[in-house]
Design a protein around this motif. Structure first.
Motif, PDB file in Angstrom:
ATOM      1  N   VAL A 187      26.515 -16.970  22.978  1.00  0.00           N
ATOM      2  CA  VAL A 187      26.822 -16.054  22.119  1.00  0.00           C
ATOM      3  C   VAL A 187      28.005 -15.841  21.972  1.00  0.00           C
ATOM      4  O   VAL A 187      28.282 -15.341  20.737  1.00  0.00           O
ATOM      5  N   ALA A 233      29.099 -14.863  17.657  1.00  0.00           N
ATOM      6  CA  ALA A 233      28.109 -14.031  16.955  1.00  0.00           C
ATOM      7  C   ALA A 233      29.318 -12.729  16.686  1.00  0.00           C
ATOM      8  O   ALA A 233      29.920 -12.495  17.813  1.00  0.00           O
ATOM      9  N   ASP A 247      23.510  -7.763  15.848  1.00  0.00           N
ATOM     10  CA  ASP A 247      22.967  -8.914  14.547  1.00  0.00           C
ATOM     11  C   ASP A 247      22.532 -10.112  15.603  1.00  0.00           C
ATOM     12  O   ASP A 247      21.831 -10.537  15.386  1.00  0.00           O
ATOM     13  N   LEU A 248      22.769  -9.862  16.552  1.00  0.00           N
ATOM     14  CA  LEU A 248      22.165 -10.335  18.507  1.00  0.00           C
ATOM     15  C   LEU A 248      20.275  -9.924  17.915  1.00  0.00           C
ATOM     16  O   LEU A 248      19.874 -11.396  17.898  1.00  0.00           O
ATOM     17  N   TRP A 258      18.342 -12.206  16.005  1.00  0.00           N
ATOM     18  CA  TRP A 258      17.744 -14.209  15.548  1.00  0.00           C
ATOM     19  C   TRP A 258      16.585 -14.358  16.227  1.00  0.00           C
ATOM     20  O   TRP A 258      16.146 -13.283  16.824  1.00  0.00           O
ATOM     21  N   ARG A 264      16.618 -19.770  16.024  1.00  0.00           N
ATOM     22  CA  ARG A 264      18.070 -19.626  16.248  1.00  0.00           C
ATOM     23  C   ARG A 264      18.354 -19.845  17.887  1.00  0.00           C
ATOM     24  O   ARG A 264      19.782 -20.678  18.148  1.00  0.00           O
ATOM     25  N   LEU A 320      19.914 -10.416  23.353  1.00  0.00           N
ATOM     26  CA  LEU A 320      19.245 -11.699  22.820  1.00  0.00           C
ATOM     27  C   LEU A 320      17.236 -11.703  23.068  1.00  0.00           C
ATOM     28  O   LEU A 320      16.995 -11.251  24.455  1.00  0.00           O
TER      29      LEU A 320
END
Length: 150
Positions: free
Chosen positions: A27, A55, A60-61, A64, A68, A91
């Protein structure tokens, strides 16, 4: 007291699997992906393919979607790799491990999974759990006890 890190846990997992050629589904920005690849190379692990998603933040991660994450893993996979690495603890990969391995046809090592696996293994616990991929299937075997008595 045994101690480790996520990066060292990756090396322990790769050693246990006997995997010396990996693909990185990262990422991170390309510079950070290259640094992780260099770290692996110093330990004798060859990166045969790498993708960098570039990324944003961990926040934000964490948003996902499974699709994605799966897309990143598929983009990072390579036929010559013995394992695919997804090096990021933000993640949400744990529920996807079994499916990712089935899709890619090889072990998929995620940051969270290798960290937990390595901690359990170092403590002498049997890190076996259905649905969490090769490292938790028992197929990776156990560490041999150290010959040191200290």
């Amino acid at each position: 007291m045994p101690a480790s890190s996520t990066s060292l846990a990756y090396l322990a997992a790769l050693e246990r699997l006997g995997a010396g050629r990996v693909a990185l589904a990262s990422v991170y920005h390309p510079e950070l992906t290259a640094r992780f690849s260099a770290f692996l190379a110093e330990a004798g692990v060859e990166t045969v393919h790498a993708v960098s998603a570039g990324a944003g933040s961990d926040r934000d991660l964490a948003t996902w979607s499974p699709a994605r994450i799966t897309g990143l893993a598929e983009a990072g996979a390579h036929d010559d790799a013995e394992a695919v690495l997804l090096p990021e603890t933000a993640l949400h990969t744990t529920p996807l491990l079994g499916e990712l391995e089935a899709r890619l046809g090889k072990p998929v090592l995620t940051a969270t999974a290798v960290t937990v696996w390595d901690a359990l293994d170092r403590l002498g616990a049997e890190p076996v759990q259905d649905g969490l991929g090769t490292m938790f299937s028992g197929a990776a075997g156990r560490r041999r006890p150290s010959s040191s008595s200290s």
